[in-house]
Each structure stands twice: as C-alpha cells, then as structure tokens.
Design a protein around this motif. Structure first.
Motif, short mmCIF file in Angstrom:
data_model
loop_
_atom_site.label_atom_id
_atom_site.label_comp_id
_atom_site.label_asym_id
_atom_site.label_seq_id
_atom_site.Cartn_x
_atom_site.Cartn_y
_atom_site.Cartn_z
N LEU A 76 -44.14 -27.81 23.19
CA LEU A 76 -43.04 -27.85 22.16
C LEU A 76 -42.42 -26.29 22.04
CD1 LEU A 76 -44.40 -30.13 19.33
CD2 LEU A 76 -42.36 -30.30 20.81
N LEU A 77 -43.44 -25.22 22.05
CA LEU A 77 -42.81 -23.99 21.76
C LEU A 77 -42.28 -23.56 23.02
CD1 LEU A 77 -46.30 -22.54 20.54
CD2 LEU A 77 -44.25 -22.72 19.07
N ALA A 78 -42.50 -23.57 24.44
CA ALA A 78 -41.79 -23.38 25.37
C ALA A 78 -40.64 -24.09 25.84
CB ALA A 78 -42.71 -23.79 26.77
N SER A 79 -40.50 -25.17 25.18
CA SER A 79 -39.12 -26.02 25.05
C SER A 79 -38.21 -25.69 23.74
CB SER A 79 -39.43 -27.58 25.05
OG SER A 79 -40.10 -27.75 26.29
N ARG A 80 -38.97 -24.81 22.75
CA ARG A 80 -38.24 -24.57 21.62
C ARG A 80 -37.75 -25.70 20.66
NH1 ARG A 80 -35.85 -21.17 25.33
NH2 ARG A 80 -33.84 -22.26 25.29
N LEU A 81 -38.62 -26.88 20.53
CA LEU A 81 -38.41 -27.97 19.97
C LEU A 81 -39.12 -28.19 18.68
CD1 LEU A 81 -37.92 -30.62 23.07
CD2 LEU A 81 -35.97 -29.73 21.41
#
Length: 227
Positions: A76-81
C-alpha cells in the motif's frame, strides 16, 4: 468520461425484465422503482479511481488468503494507495478485524469493476468470475506496484449508458435472486444472491447518476443496497 443523457428508463427496465424472464427468475412487482428518471445524466467514476478500488479490493483478497500485515502495508505504501482504503478495510489489513467472509465476497465486486473498465468482456449473471481474472490484476505478491500495473493496462471503459443499463439489470437481479432463495426456487447458474449483490454494489458505486432525485456519489462503504 463526461456525463451523457441516461437511456430511456422504461425501455431499459423492459429489457431487464426480459432478461429475468429468460433466466427463469421471478419478476419484481409493477411498482418496483426505476433507477433513474428521463432527463437525468450518467457518467462513470474517473478511471484512476476505479483502478484504485480494484487494486485495494485485490489486496484485501490477498490478505484474506494469507498475505501478512507487513507485506500488505508495504505494498500500500509503495503504491501510494493508503488514502484509498476505507476504515473497515484498514482495520482488516492492519489487524485482521472484521468479517473475513464478507471481504472474500468482494471477489465478485472486483469482477464487476473490471467489466466497467473493459477488462472483462461480459458480466453474465449465470456464470462465476472469469478464471483468468487474476492475470489482469496487480501482481501484488511479485511486487508490482499500482503505477506499474496501470502502465500495462489496456482499459476501454464502458459507455456510461451501457453501464447504467447493467446496473438496472442487477437492481432487478438482486431482488429476484433474494426472492428465489427465500422461496426455494431454482437459480439459473452457478452463483447466488451474494455474488449478484456484490456485483450490484460495484455498479452502484462506479455508475454516477445525476439529476433532481440523486444524492452525491457515495463512498464505497456508503453504497445503499437496501432497496
């Protein structure tokens, strides 16, 4: 996609009832409400918003089937979601709280959203989710981020009027499936009212109707399936 005039509500409802008849399902009463009125407009939510919802639902399902909290949060953090996750989903991702079974059922909602973007050819009420659906979704386990997934997508969003017609059909199907199950009537295929309800949920969220009697577009958790 910009808003367009809604299709004729009477003609769409007639087509929906014809489909129920073809499937051998009971028909709703004559006073069953229409989903929209003549003169309304319809559009789809922005494509990136639908893509984000698909990605989050896919992550929720991965969490249901064994992905760790740490791996889910990292993706989630890496995907900015993070901002696209609803409060109940957040509780489930971070602490495993909530109804596990209800999150698993989102598989059909995700399937309907892929139809909205043209990634799935048809949403047949007598058939289960396509077996090749996973190949069209982010490879979360392999570390494919949201942006990388979007980069390989070839979306072709449905025309809003077509999506609205399918929403009307699922509005009627939801009623018919629930009535059939209550009365022990046969269903036309391999799926049940839970699957139909999930597909309707996705369509109610993705299809935005505008007019005198329509509220602003609801959040994912605010979709009303009570009627």
């Amino acid at each position: 996609m910009t808003a367009v005039p809604v299709p004729d509500p009477g003609a769409v409802r007639e087509a929906s009832l014809d489909e129920l008849g073809r499937l051998g399902l009971p028909l709703p009463p004559e006073n069953f409400p229409l989903v929209w009125e003549s003169g309304d407009e319809v559009e789809l939510r922005p494509t990136v918003e639908v893509e984000a919802r698909i990605a989050v639902l896919h992550l929720i399902l991965a969490r249901c089937f064994g992905m760790s909290t740490e791996a889910a949060m990292s993706w989630l953090l890496a995907s900015r979601l993070v901002d696209s996750v609803t409060p109940p989903e957040w509780d489930f991702v971070t602490a495993g709280k909530g109804d596990h079974r209800s999150f698993v059922l989102h598989h059909d909602a995700l399937f309907a959203l892929t139809w909205v973007l043209g990634l799935t050819r048809q949403l047949d009420p007598s058939l289960p989710v396509d077996q090749d659906l996973v190949a069209k979704l982010p490879n979360i386990v392999g570390g494919e981020t949201f942006d990388r997934w979007r980069g390989r997508l070839l979306v072709a969003p449905q025309h809003p009027a077509d999506a609205a017609a399918l929403l009307d059909l699922h509005y009627c199907l939801d009623w018919a499936y629930l009535k059939s199950e209550r009365e022990g009537l046969p269903l036309p295929g391999e799926i049940d009212s839970h699957s139909i309800g999930q597909r309707r949920w996705a369509l109610e969220w993705a299809v935005v109707l505008r007019g005198q009697y329509h509220d602003p577009p609801p959040g994912w958790e605010e979709v009303d399936l009570s009627t």
